[in-house]
Motif scaffolding. Sequence first.
Motif, PDB file in Angstrom:
ATOM      1  N   GLY A   1      -2.600   8.046  -2.456  1.00 42.93           N
ATOM      2  CA  GLY A   1      -2.532   7.339  -1.182  1.00 42.93           C
ATOM      3  C   GLY A   1      -3.647   6.339  -0.956  1.00 42.93           C
ATOM      4  O   GLY A   1      -4.791   6.558  -1.362  1.00 42.93           O
ATOM      5  N   ASP A   2      -3.302   5.231  -0.288  1.00 45.97           N
ATOM      6  CA  ASP A   2      -4.302   4.273   0.186  1.00 45.97           C
ATOM      7  C   ASP A   2      -4.711   4.584   1.622  1.00 45.97           C
ATOM      8  O   ASP A   2      -5.882   4.457   1.985  1.00 45.97           O
TER       9      ASP A   2
ATOM     10  N   THR B   1       5.776  -1.193  -1.806  1.00 46.81           N
ATOM     11  CA  THR B   1       5.195  -0.506  -0.656  1.00 46.81           C
ATOM     12  C   THR B   1       5.805   0.887  -0.554  1.00 46.81           C
ATOM     13  O   THR B   1       7.017   1.067  -0.711  1.00 46.81           O
ATOM     14  N   VAL B   2       4.959   1.889  -0.268  1.00 45.22           N
ATOM     15  CA  VAL B   2       5.409   3.288  -0.259  1.00 45.22           C
ATOM     16  C   VAL B   2       4.982   3.974   1.038  1.00 45.22           C
ATOM     17  O   VAL B   2       3.838   3.826   1.482  1.00 45.22           O
TER      18      VAL B   2
ATOM     19  N   ASN C   1       3.544   1.432  -7.078  1.00 40.88           N
ATOM     20  CA  ASN C   1       2.743   0.874  -5.991  1.00 40.88           C
ATOM     21  C   ASN C   1       1.689  -0.103  -6.502  1.00 40.88           C
ATOM     22  O   ASN C   1       1.576  -1.234  -6.010  1.00 40.88           O
ATOM     23  N   GLN C   2       0.926   0.299  -7.497  1.00 39.78           N
ATOM     24  CA  GLN C   2      -0.234  -0.482  -7.899  1.00 39.78           C
ATOM     25  C   GLN C   2       0.097  -1.573  -8.919  1.00 39.78           C
ATOM     26  O   GLN C   2      -0.530  -2.639  -8.906  1.00 39.78           O
TER      27      GLN C   2
ATOM     28  N   LEU D   1       5.176   7.971   2.300  1.00 42.95           N
ATOM     29  CA  LEU D   1       5.440   9.253   1.652  1.00 42.95           C
ATOM     30  C   LEU D   1       4.955  10.399   2.519  1.00 42.95           C
ATOM     31  O   LEU D   1       3.814  10.397   2.987  1.00 42.95           O
TER      32      LEU D   1
ATOM     33  N   GLN E   1       0.828  -1.201   0.000  1.00 37.82           N
ATOM     34  CA  GLN E   1       0.000   0.000   0.000  1.00 37.82           C
ATOM     35  C   GLN E   1       0.866   1.256   0.000  1.00 37.82           C
ATOM     36  O   GLN E   1       2.070   1.216   0.268  1.00 37.82           O
ATOM     37  N   CYS E   2       0.219   2.379  -0.305  1.00 37.73           N
ATOM     38  CA  CYS E   2       0.866   3.696  -0.247  1.00 37.73           C
ATOM     39  C   CYS E   2       0.315   4.441   0.949  1.00 37.73           C
ATOM     40  O   CYS E   2      -0.871   4.793   0.981  1.00 37.73           O
ATOM     41  N   THR E   3       1.157   4.644   1.955  1.00 36.36           N
ATOM     42  CA  THR E   3       0.764   5.332   3.182  1.00 36.36           C
ATOM     43  C   THR E   3       1.308   6.756   3.150  1.00 36.36           C
ATOM     44  O   THR E   3       2.502   6.964   2.926  1.00 36.36           O
TER      45      THR E   3
ATOM     46  N   ILE F   1       4.728   7.004  -9.021  1.00 38.27           N
ATOM     47  CA  ILE F   1       4.514   6.389  -7.704  1.00 38.27           C
ATOM     48  C   ILE F   1       3.324   5.438  -7.748  1.00 38.27           C
ATOM     49  O   ILE F   1       3.361   4.330  -7.189  1.00 38.27           O
ATOM     50  N   ARG F   2       2.250   5.849  -8.409  1.00 37.19           N
ATOM     51  CA  ARG F   2       1.082   4.967  -8.558  1.00 37.19           C
ATOM     52  C   ARG F   2       1.454   3.689  -9.306  1.00 37.19           C
ATOM     53  O   ARG F   2       1.019   2.583  -8.938  1.00 37.19           O
TER      54      ARG F   2
END
Length: 231
Positions: free
Chosen positions: A200-201, A185-186, A179-180, A188, A28-30, A175-176
Amino acid sequence: MLKIEQLNQFYGESHTLWDLDLDVPEGQCTILMGRNGVGKTTLLQCIMGLLPLQSGSINFTGTELMKASAEKRANLGIGYVPQGRQIFPALTVEENLQIGLPARRDKVRKVPEFIYELFPVLKEMLGRRGGDLSGGQQQQLAIGRALVLDPRLLILDEPTEGIQPNIVHEIGDIIRKLNQEIGLTVLLVEQKLPFARRIGDRFVILDRGRSVASDVMDNLNDELVKEYLTV
């Protein structure tokens, strides 16, 4: 993937991080959010082993990092793009990218071709000094340098700061994709709400060195924005 518990950090007698907890789920992108001066960059530097800690736990994929060196953390697969980019201005683009190669777990000593596919401008400027690039190009170089070590976790500190809007959008797309599509895993730090909502997720909000809110990005409501994010 990354789990932080009861983290405390001091600058001299100033207590900067207070019993801080943070979870970064794998894949996920946090987004780490908060006003200036609340401890976001300090937290990232603690994760990377660049600042000493008083107490707590930093666990990355089952490995405790509290006593690990910064080099060890990179070897475990944590890529870091610091605030202000911090590229080496006197080195060429190619030399800047090669700096990350010794940290690769697979011992590959060649810059992966996919870096140039993500950032075509870097391939065009391999022989140019880093200090001669524009701000947006330097940011792409900084991200590329972090990706060279083949990270499992990519940490970025305000990657859109001081960047022209078209490059901001491009960095968001990259970045998407990482990540996707690739599953990287990100974590940021970001101040721009539209950018954060777009990529972001999950979000975590810091205030005065403490984690005060965390949830899925869809639940970042106007009340939280007004209380903790609006200047």
